[in-house]
Scaffold this active site. Structure first.
Site, PDB file in Angstrom:
ATOM      1  N   TRP A 108     -26.391  25.867  20.819  1.00 66.10           N
ATOM      2  CA  TRP A 108     -27.496  24.978  20.510  1.00 66.10           C
ATOM      3  C   TRP A 108     -27.093  24.001  19.405  1.00 66.10           C
ATOM      4  O   TRP A 108     -26.211  24.297  18.587  1.00 66.10           O
ATOM      5  CB  TRP A 108     -28.711  25.774  20.030  1.00 66.10           C
ATOM      6  CG  TRP A 108     -29.152  26.878  20.935  1.00 66.10           C
ATOM      7  CD1 TRP A 108     -29.083  28.218  20.663  1.00 66.10           C
ATOM      8  CD2 TRP A 108     -29.743  26.773  22.248  1.00 66.10           C
ATOM      9  NE1 TRP A 108     -29.604  28.933  21.729  1.00 66.10           N
ATOM     10  CE2 TRP A 108     -30.003  28.079  22.718  1.00 66.10           C
ATOM     11  CE3 TRP A 108     -30.087  25.698  23.082  1.00 66.10           C
ATOM     12  CZ2 TRP A 108     -30.580  28.344  23.958  1.00 66.10           C
ATOM     13  CZ3 TRP A 108     -30.659  25.956  24.322  1.00 66.10           C
ATOM     14  CH2 TRP A 108     -30.908  27.262  24.739  1.00 66.10           C
TER      15      TRP A 108
ATOM     16  N   HIS B 123     -30.928  26.007  16.644  1.00 72.61           N
ATOM     17  CA  HIS B 123     -30.627  27.073  15.687  1.00 72.61           C
ATOM     18  C   HIS B 123     -31.703  27.215  14.606  1.00 72.61           C
ATOM     19  O   HIS B 123     -32.071  28.326  14.221  1.00 72.61           O
ATOM     20  CB  HIS B 123     -29.257  26.828  15.040  1.00 72.61           C
ATOM     21  CG  HIS B 123     -28.119  27.186  15.948  1.00 72.61           C
ATOM     22  ND1 HIS B 123     -27.823  28.487  16.266  1.00 72.61           N
ATOM     23  CD2 HIS B 123     -27.242  26.426  16.636  1.00 72.61           C
ATOM     24  CE1 HIS B 123     -26.794  28.517  17.091  1.00 72.61           C
ATOM     25  NE2 HIS B 123     -26.422  27.276  17.339  1.00 72.61           N
TER      26      HIS B 123
ATOM     27  N   ASP C 187     -21.508  26.453  12.465  1.00 73.03           N
ATOM     28  CA  ASP C 187     -20.978  25.319  13.236  1.00 73.03           C
ATOM     29  C   ASP C 187     -20.158  24.376  12.364  1.00 73.03           C
ATOM     30  O   ASP C 187     -19.231  23.725  12.851  1.00 73.03           O
ATOM     31  CB  ASP C 187     -22.122  24.550  13.912  1.00 73.03           C
ATOM     32  CG  ASP C 187     -22.506  25.172  15.248  1.00 73.03           C
ATOM     33  OD1 ASP C 187     -21.647  25.829  15.872  1.00 73.03           O
ATOM     34  OD2 ASP C 187     -23.664  24.997  15.662  1.00 73.03           O
TER      35      ASP C 187
ATOM     36  N   ARG D 198     -16.672  26.413  11.499  1.00 70.00           N
ATOM     37  CA  ARG D 198     -15.640  26.584  12.524  1.00 70.00           C
ATOM     38  C   ARG D 198     -14.711  25.379  12.636  1.00 70.00           C
ATOM     39  O   ARG D 198     -13.613  25.489  13.171  1.00 70.00           O
ATOM     40  CB  ARG D 198     -16.265  26.926  13.877  1.00 70.00           C
ATOM     41  CG  ARG D 198     -16.906  25.791  14.624  1.00 70.00           C
ATOM     42  CD  ARG D 198     -17.235  26.228  16.058  1.00 70.00           C
ATOM     43  NE  ARG D 198     -17.378  25.087  16.927  1.00 70.00           N
ATOM     44  CZ  ARG D 198     -18.568  24.566  17.295  1.00 70.00           C
ATOM     45  NH1 ARG D 198     -19.679  25.116  16.885  1.00 70.00           N
ATOM     46  NH2 ARG D 198     -18.614  23.524  18.075  1.00 70.00           N
TER      47      ARG D 198
ATOM     48  N   HIS E 157     -18.522  31.864  18.873  1.00 72.12           N
ATOM     49  CA  HIS E 157     -19.766  31.208  19.291  1.00 72.12           C
ATOM     50  C   HIS E 157     -20.111  31.428  20.758  1.00 72.12           C
ATOM     51  O   HIS E 157     -21.171  30.988  21.204  1.00 72.12           O
ATOM     52  CB  HIS E 157     -19.687  29.700  19.000  1.00 72.12           C
ATOM     53  CG  HIS E 157     -19.597  29.372  17.543  1.00 72.12           C
ATOM     54  ND1 HIS E 157     -20.632  28.832  16.815  1.00 72.12           N
ATOM     55  CD2 HIS E 157     -18.583  29.553  16.651  1.00 72.12           C
ATOM     56  CE1 HIS E 157     -20.265  28.668  15.559  1.00 72.12           C
ATOM     57  NE2 HIS E 157     -19.022  29.106  15.434  1.00 72.12           N
TER      58      HIS E 157
ATOM     59  N   HIS F 157     -26.836  32.658  13.178  1.00 70.88           N
ATOM     60  CA  HIS F 157     -26.314  31.654  14.110  1.00 70.88           C
ATOM     61  C   HIS F 157     -25.970  32.237  15.488  1.00 70.88           C
ATOM     62  O   HIS F 157     -26.345  31.686  16.526  1.00 70.88           O
ATOM     63  CB  HIS F 157     -25.077  30.993  13.497  1.00 70.88           C
ATOM     64  CG  HIS F 157     -24.562  29.843  14.301  1.00 70.88           C
ATOM     65  ND1 HIS F 157     -25.028  28.552  14.143  1.00 70.88           N
ATOM     66  CD2 HIS F 157     -23.651  29.791  15.302  1.00 70.88           C
ATOM     67  CE1 HIS F 157     -24.413  27.756  14.997  1.00 70.88           C
ATOM     68  NE2 HIS F 157     -23.563  28.480  15.721  1.00 70.88           N
TER      69      HIS F 157
ATOM     70  N   ASP G 160     -26.821  31.408  19.466  1.00 69.45           N
ATOM     71  CA  ASP G 160     -25.864  30.941  20.478  1.00 69.45           C
ATOM     72  C   ASP G 160     -25.811  31.828  21.726  1.00 69.45           C
ATOM     73  O   ASP G 160     -25.661  31.326  22.844  1.00 69.45           O
ATOM     74  CB  ASP G 160     -24.451  30.861  19.881  1.00 69.45           C
ATOM     75  CG  ASP G 160     -24.164  29.503  19.259  1.00 69.45           C
ATOM     76  OD1 ASP G 160     -24.899  28.527  19.544  1.00 69.45           O
ATOM     77  OD2 ASP G 160     -23.185  29.409  18.484  1.00 69.45           O
TER      78      ASP G 160
ATOM     79  N   HIS H 132     -23.173  29.373  26.786  1.00 66.73           N
ATOM     80  CA  HIS H 132     -22.338  30.100  25.819  1.00 66.73           C
ATOM     81  C   HIS H 132     -21.936  31.476  26.352  1.00 66.73           C
ATOM     82  O   HIS H 132     -21.205  32.214  25.684  1.00 66.73           O
ATOM     83  CB  HIS H 132     -23.054  30.232  24.477  1.00 66.73           C
ATOM     84  CG  HIS H 132     -22.957  29.001  23.626  1.00 66.73           C
ATOM     85  ND1 HIS H 132     -22.315  28.957  22.418  1.00 66.73           N
ATOM     86  CD2 HIS H 132     -23.400  27.736  23.859  1.00 66.73           C
ATOM     87  CE1 HIS H 132     -22.378  27.734  21.926  1.00 66.73           C
ATOM     88  NE2 HIS H 132     -23.028  26.968  22.786  1.00 66.73           N
TER      89      HIS H 132
ATOM     90  N   HIS I  35     -22.746  20.991  28.916  1.00 67.42           N
ATOM     91  CA  HIS I  35     -22.959  21.868  27.758  1.00 67.42           C
ATOM     92  C   HIS I  35     -23.816  21.164  26.704  1.00 67.42           C
ATOM     93  O   HIS I  35     -24.763  21.745  26.172  1.00 67.42           O
ATOM     94  CB  HIS I  35     -21.607  22.298  27.157  1.00 67.42           C
ATOM     95  CG  HIS I  35     -21.766  23.342  26.117  1.00 67.42           C
ATOM     96  ND1 HIS I  35     -21.538  24.673  26.369  1.00 67.42           N
ATOM     97  CD2 HIS I  35     -22.174  23.276  24.825  1.00 67.42           C
ATOM     98  CE1 HIS I  35     -21.807  25.365  25.281  1.00 67.42           C
ATOM     99  NE2 HIS I  35     -22.182  24.535  24.323  1.00 67.42           N
TER     100      HIS I  35
ATOM    101  N   ASP J 204     -27.356  22.222  24.850  1.00 73.76           N
ATOM    102  CA  ASP J 204     -27.383  22.454  23.401  1.00 73.76           C
ATOM    103  C   ASP J 204     -28.395  21.544  22.715  1.00 73.76           C
ATOM    104  O   ASP J 204     -29.111  21.982  21.808  1.00 73.76           O
ATOM    105  CB  ASP J 204     -26.007  22.142  22.786  1.00 73.76           C
ATOM    106  CG  ASP J 204     -25.073  23.336  22.736  1.00 73.76           C
ATOM    107  OD1 ASP J 204     -25.499  24.460  23.033  1.00 73.76           O
ATOM    108  OD2 ASP J 204     -23.886  23.128  22.378  1.00 73.76           O
TER     109      ASP J 204
HETATM  110  N1  DCM Z   1     -18.173  26.398  23.762  1.00 72.65           N
HETATM  111  C1  DCM Z   1     -18.524  27.372  24.684  1.00 72.65           C
HETATM  112  N2  DCM Z   1     -17.573  27.961  25.436  1.00 72.65           N
HETATM  113  C2  DCM Z   1     -16.278  27.620  25.310  1.00 72.65           C
HETATM  114  C3  DCM Z   1     -15.897  26.618  24.397  1.00 72.65           C
HETATM  115  C4  DCM Z   1     -16.882  26.010  23.625  1.00 72.65           C
HETATM  116  O1  DCM Z   1     -19.691  27.702  24.803  1.00 72.65           O
HETATM  117  N3  DCM Z   1     -15.366  28.243  26.048  1.00 72.65           N
HETATM  118  C5  DCM Z   1     -19.232  25.738  22.984  1.00 72.65           C
HETATM  119  C6  DCM Z   1     -19.103  25.721  21.485  1.00 72.65           C
HETATM  120  C7  DCM Z   1     -19.871  24.462  21.143  1.00 72.65           C
HETATM  121  C8  DCM Z   1     -19.570  23.527  22.284  1.00 72.65           C
HETATM  122  O2  DCM Z   1     -19.217  24.390  23.390  1.00 72.65           O
HETATM  123  O3  DCM Z   1     -21.274  24.708  21.162  1.00 72.65           O
HETATM  124  C9  DCM Z   1     -18.452  22.540  22.007  1.00 72.65           C
HETATM  125  O4  DCM Z   1     -17.343  23.273  21.570  1.00 72.65           O
HETATM  126  P1  DCM Z   1     -16.082  22.544  20.920  1.00 72.65           P
HETATM  127  O5  DCM Z   1     -16.626  21.740  19.801  1.00 72.65           O
HETATM  128  O6  DCM Z   1     -15.219  23.692  20.489  1.00 72.65           O
HETATM  129  O7  DCM Z   1     -15.490  21.728  22.018  1.00 72.65           O
HETATM  130 ZN    ZN Z   2     -23.020  24.953  22.460  1.00 69.71          ZN
HETATM  131 ZN    ZN Z   3     -22.466  27.792  17.486  1.00 64.17          ZN
END
Ligand code: DCM
Ligand code: ZN
Ligand code: ZN
Ligand code: DCM
Ligand code: DCM
Length: 268
Positions: A1, A6, A45, A48, A60, A116, A120, A126, A149, A153
């Site tokens: 999200w 969140h 967030d 990371r 996450h 958090h 998620d 996720h 995605h 979110d």
């Molecule tokens: N994310 C996910 N699954 C993955 C990789 C990333 O759910 N295998 C999520 C984390 C963040 C969003 O996607 O909410 C974007 O991630 P990033 O900024 O790492 O690309």
């Molecule tokens: Zn996300």
């Molecule tokens: Zn997150």
């Protein structure tokens, strides 16, 4: 999200925690304001993307190796990678926040992570491996190019609420809290806590992950990836998705409150 999701989850939890739980977490976090949970809900967030916090990026999500839309399902041993996932993170930080031998700084981190990650784990994408949790599925939303995605979110929650300020989250949380207490969710909310067990955080969190992952097949891509790549998703798709988004945010807040209550009581 995004931040709106969140912070809304955190405010809903704030509305359902016991007085003892409120004191327990206000003390750990060093914040006696009414925003003690919402204020820290997005910290993970930010963390990371820092060099020190890179290790926490896999915490996450859990990348379910299922086959949507024909088959959905999450399995801990298959899907939680060696670097960890949202389920192992909830397990680890639940242990750490209770550990009085840790420094206050470490227990603050643990509390922030729990607030958090319980959010998620309720976002269906996720709990899905396909196309990096939908990040690699290009879509159009209200004329803008984005990815699947991101609209789950952020874009769809923000279209519903009309903003992403802390005040917007508080308003949305008030509405969903009413839904849980006396509205749409009143008769089902107690069932959201089935299987919750502080002595088995992995099984508890897997219940939440499996529940959210099922929506990948029924609501996120019910007709496959090609069906979402070809049309603007801010109309008919939004109308089907938004009840699931509201339900998942409500569940996340209610389950977070119950989880924090168990931690504060030490109910193992
Ligand atoms: N994310 C996910 N699954 C993955 C990789 C990333 O759910 N295998 C999520 C984390 C963040 C969003 O996607 O909410 C974007 O991630 P990033 O900024 O790492 O690309
Ligand atoms: Zn996300
Ligand atoms: Zn997150
Ligand atoms: N943000 C959001 N929704 C938007 C734009 C931003 O939730 N439509 C969040 C993401 C960041 C914060 O607000 O946490 C600041 O964003 P920015 O740096 O894009 O202003
Ligand atoms: N950490 C964790 N789980 C562990 C050990 C450490 O989540 N089993 C986190 C807590 C700290 C970060 O890693 O924020 C750095 O830990 P350390 O200081 O132990 O290297």
């Amino acid at each position: 999200w995004g931040s709106l999701g969140h912070e809304t989850v955190a405010y809903i939890a704030t509305n359902f925690v016991s007085t003892a739980t409120k004191t327990y977490f206000q003390t750990i976090l060093g914040d006696t304001s009414t925003d003690y949970l919402a204020s820290v809900a997005t910290w993970a967030d930010t963390y990371r993307y820092t060099t020190a916090g890179t290790y926490s990026a896999p915490f996450h999500f859990i990348d379910a190796l299922d086959s949507p839309p024909s088959s959905c399902g999450v399995e801990y041993d298959r899907d939680c990678g060696s670097s960890g996932c949202v389920v192992s993170a909830i397990n680890n930080y639940t242990a750490r926040v209770q550990k009085t031998s840790l420094s206050s700084a470490e227990r603050i981190i643990a509390a922030k992570m729990i607030v958090h990650f319980v959010g998620d784990i309720h976002q269906p994408l996720h709990d899905e491996n396909l196309d990096v949790g939908g990040n690699d599925i290009d879509v159009t939303y209200a004329g803008t190019s984005t990815n699947l995605h991101h609209i789950w979110d952020t874009n769809m929650p923000e279209q519903l609420v009309g903003g992403y300020a802390l005040s917007d989250a508080k308003t949305w949380a008030t509405n969903l809290t009413t839904g849980i207490k006396t509205g749409t969710y009143e008769s089902i909310a107690s069932s959201w806590l089935t299987g919750i067990d502080l002595s088995d955080p992995v099984t508890s969190a897997m219940t939440w992950a499996s529940d959210a992952n099922a929506y990948v097949c029924t609501t996120v891509i019910p007709s496959g990836v090609s069906a979402v790549e070809s049309v603007d998703l801010s109309g008919a798709y939004y109308n089907k998705a938004i009840p699931v988004i509201e339900l998942q945010i409500a569940k996340a807040g209610y389950r977070l409150a119950a989880w924090l209550n168990l931690i504060a009581t030490g109910s193992t």
